[in-house]
Design a protein around this motif. Structure first.
Motif, PDB file in Angstrom:
ATOM      1  N   LEU A 104       0.959  -1.239  -0.039  1.00  0.00           N
ATOM      2  CA  LEU A 104       0.165   0.117  -0.076  1.00  0.00           C
ATOM      3  C   LEU A 104       0.819   1.443  -0.122  1.00  0.00           C
ATOM      4  CD1 LEU A 104      -2.935  -0.706   2.272  1.00  0.00           C
ATOM      5  CD2 LEU A 104      -3.211  -0.378   0.144  1.00  0.00           C
ATOM      6  N   SER A 105       2.042   1.288   0.668  1.00  0.00           N
ATOM      7  CA  SER A 105       2.841   2.220   0.692  1.00  0.00           C
ATOM      8  C   SER A 105       3.369   2.685  -0.779  1.00  0.00           C
ATOM      9  CB  SER A 105       3.989   2.118   1.622  1.00  0.00           C
ATOM     10  OG  SER A 105       4.773   0.878   1.153  1.00  0.00           O
ATOM     11  N   GLN A 106       3.547   1.695  -1.649  1.00  0.00           N
ATOM     12  CA  GLN A 106       4.141   2.006  -2.790  1.00  0.00           C
ATOM     13  C   GLN A 106       3.041   2.426  -3.749  1.00  0.00           C
ATOM     14  OE1 GLN A 106       5.111  -1.930  -3.874  1.00  0.00           O
ATOM     15  NE2 GLN A 106       7.094  -1.914  -3.099  1.00  0.00           N
ATOM     16  N   LEU A 107       1.832   2.050  -3.392  1.00  0.00           N
ATOM     17  CA  LEU A 107       0.502   2.706  -4.157  1.00  0.00           C
ATOM     18  C   LEU A 107       0.241   4.038  -3.738  1.00  0.00           C
ATOM     19  CD1 LEU A 107      -2.029   2.406  -5.772  1.00  0.00           C
ATOM     20  CD2 LEU A 107      -3.312   1.384  -3.827  1.00  0.00           C
ATOM     21  N   GLU A 108       0.289   4.356  -2.723  1.00  0.00           N
ATOM     22  CA  GLU A 108       0.145   5.742  -2.100  1.00  0.00           C
ATOM     23  C   GLU A 108       1.326   6.637  -2.825  1.00  0.00           C
ATOM     24  OE1 GLU A 108      -2.535   6.962  -0.748  1.00  0.00           O
ATOM     25  OE2 GLU A 108      -3.172   4.885  -0.577  1.00  0.00           O
ATOM     26  N   ILE A 109       2.309   6.268  -2.812  1.00  0.00           N
ATOM     27  CA  ILE A 109       3.517   7.056  -3.540  1.00  0.00           C
ATOM     28  C   ILE A 109       3.166   7.251  -4.825  1.00  0.00           C
ATOM     29  CG2 ILE A 109       5.968   7.303  -4.208  1.00  0.00           C
ATOM     30  CD1 ILE A 109       6.645   5.788  -1.384  1.00  0.00           C
ATOM     31  N   LEU A 110       3.014   6.310  -5.594  1.00  0.00           N
ATOM     32  CA  LEU A 110       2.486   6.440  -7.012  1.00  0.00           C
ATOM     33  C   LEU A 110       1.441   7.101  -7.482  1.00  0.00           C
ATOM     34  CD1 LEU A 110       2.947   2.567  -7.751  1.00  0.00           C
ATOM     35  CD2 LEU A 110       4.312   4.483  -9.017  1.00  0.00           C
ATOM     36  N   LYS A 111       0.304   7.369  -6.473  1.00  0.00           N
ATOM     37  CA  LYS A 111      -0.894   8.341  -6.377  1.00  0.00           C
ATOM     38  C   LYS A 111      -0.232   9.766  -6.444  1.00  0.00           C
ATOM     39  CE  LYS A 111      -4.645   5.505  -4.835  1.00  0.00           C
ATOM     40  NZ  LYS A 111      -5.684   5.408  -3.471  1.00  0.00           N
TER      41      LYS A 111
END
Length: 287
Positions: free
Chosen positions: A244-251
């Motif tokens: 999820l941390s990767q997803l948030e950064i990509l957003k």
């Protein structure tokens, strides 16, 4: 001789029957893989791609698996290199494209899974002189609308023989097929030529994504590729998203699309169809 070369120069290696075993195993597996293509022991798994702005699944990537009659399911990293080395990758690639097209037609006829299908094209396939004609023949014979297809071609593949590459890509695009550059960022490229390629998508290699939350260099490279994609007006996909941390950064970096185990691993046709039914014909959402 091979064992002596692998241990360095000016070496002597005494023959032993065990030295023959890896070669024997490779020959046997090559023979069995050749038979597997003929006897339909292969199967396709599919991994979804999610558009972040809408939460919609917009594409399924077709990934080949080998269902060996005695060894069970063999992952691609164990037989794809062998297929490339032996030249079987050409017939294997044609099988994958044909089966992906047929499966898409089945889904359309059933009124489900109205997503684009992405098919990986190996460097050997793409460099084959008759590749585009063979691909178009398969598409026409299976009856699929080419707009439902995306060809994923590695960055290193398209950088060889630029004039021919551009001609092949334009021929495919003129038929309605989308083109994405796979594993972008780890090959060698010329940005001057990149602007001439008729591409629709850049796929950021997973090696940059996996440490994006803790490695500032990976974050910088990822961000640069995303901005490059926006400037070229093409979609950008982050591969290998698992946390999820990767997803948030990509957003935050305005990446348009993600793919990875956080969303779903590659799954069988049955599992894809079951997941679709569970959502009552609605797209999957990630909050």
């Amino acid at each position: 001789m091979l064992a002596a070369k692998q241990t360095g120069k000016n070496k002597l290696v005494a023959y032993h029957s065990l030295l023959q075993q890896p070669f024997t195993n490779q020959v046997q597996m090559e023979t069995e893989l050749r038979q597997a293509i003929i006897e339909n022991q292969l199967m396709l798994y599919y991994q979804p791609r999610l558009e972040l702005s809408t939460g919609n699944i917009i594409c399924l990537e077709a990934l080949v698996r080998w269902n060996h009659p005695t060894l069970g399911l063999i992952p691609p990293n164990e037989f794809i290199p062998l297929a490339e080395e032996s030249g079987l990758i050409l017939s294997l690639g044609e099988w994958v494209l044909r089966e992906a097209c047929l499966q898409k037609v089945r889904w359309l006829e059933a009124g489900i899974l109205n997503y684009q299908i992405a098919v990986n094209i190996s460097p050997c396939q793409f460099q084959d002189e008759g590749f585009s004609d063979k691909a178009i023949h398969i598409i026409e014979k299976t009856g699929i609308d080419p707009s439902y297809l995306e060809f994923e071609i590695t960055e290193s593949s398209i950088m060889q023989n630029m004039e021919t590459t551009i001609a092949v890509l334009e021929k495919l695009c003129n038929k309605g097929i989308s083109i994405s550059i796979d594993d972008f960022g780890i090959g060698y490229s010329s940005l001057n030529y990149l602007k001439h390629f008729p591409i629709h998508c850049l796929k950021i290699d997973r090696s940059f994504v996996q440490n994006i939350q803790c490695n500032k260099d990976d974050l910088a490279i990822t961000n640069a590729i995303i901005h490059l994609g926006h400037a070229l007006n093409v979609q950008v996909v982050a591969e290998g998203v698992e946390e999820l941390s990767q997803l948030e950064i990509l957003k935050e970096t305005t990446c348009t699309t993600i793919q990875g185990y956080l969303l779903s691993p590659p799954v069988s046709v049955y599992e894809i169809e079951r997941s679709f039914d569970q959502y009552n014909n609605r797209p999957v959402m990630i909050s």
